[in-house]
Enzyme design. Structure first.
Site, PDB file in Angstrom:
ATOM      1  N   CYS A  30       0.928  -0.919  -0.109  1.00 28.01           N
ATOM      2  CA  CYS A  30       0.011   0.057   0.387  1.00 28.01           C
ATOM      3  C   CYS A  30       0.466   1.612   0.110  1.00 28.01           C
ATOM      4  O   CYS A  30       1.540   1.485   0.897  1.00 28.01           O
ATOM      5  CB  CYS A  30      -0.878  -0.181   1.244  1.00 28.01           C
ATOM      6  SG  CYS A  30      -1.571   1.289   1.630  1.00 28.01           S
ATOM      7  N   CYS A  33       0.644   4.085   2.777  1.00 26.27           N
ATOM      8  CA  CYS A  33       0.742   2.860   4.015  1.00 26.27           C
ATOM      9  C   CYS A  33       2.773   3.259   4.268  1.00 26.27           C
ATOM     10  O   CYS A  33       2.682   3.630   4.928  1.00 26.27           O
ATOM     11  CB  CYS A  33       0.916   1.910   4.133  1.00 26.27           C
ATOM     12  SG  CYS A  33      -0.558   1.036   3.994  1.00 26.27           S
TER      13      CYS A  33
END
Length: 122
Positions: A30, A33
């Protein structure tokens, strides 16, 4: 303070203890992230009185599902065992500081009263 990794076996105990626990639900694939990770780590070094924890949603899929994570990263804040904040999306440093300040400023007597009322079905 470095962040701690939480698993399905350690999550409940970590968030139900007294104090403030910030939990970052993330995954290695991600992009947001990965951009949020250093911001979260820097905050953990600044606020050593708080617990900063991470849940790898790939390794802990059952935990992520139980926490109803539908988008990552998701930041959750627990204070004295009560979930007081949950929001998906990577926060910039200033916004993370605002969340920390707001969680610190909560009147936990009022929060516990509201939780009790909600549990009683009022």
């Amino acid at each position: 303070m470095a962040t701690v990794a939480l698993t399905k076996d350690t999550f409940e105990q970590a968030v139900k203890d007294d104090g403030i626990v910030l939990v970052d639900f993330w995954a290695s694939w991600c992009g947001p992230c990965l951009r949020f990770a250093p911001i979260f780590e820097q905050a953990s070094e600044k606020h050593t009185d708080l617990t900063f924890a991470k849940v790898d949603t790939e390794a802990e899929q059952a935990l992520a599902q139980a926490a109803r994570i539908s988008s990552i990263p998701t930041l959750m804040a627990f204070r004295d065992g009560v979930l007081v904040f949950s929001q998906p999306g990577a926060l910039p440093p200033a916004a993370l500081e605002e969340v920390i300040d707001a969680v610190r400023a909560l009147d936990m007597d009022e929060v516990h009263r509201a939780v009790a009322e909600q549990s009683a079905g009022r």
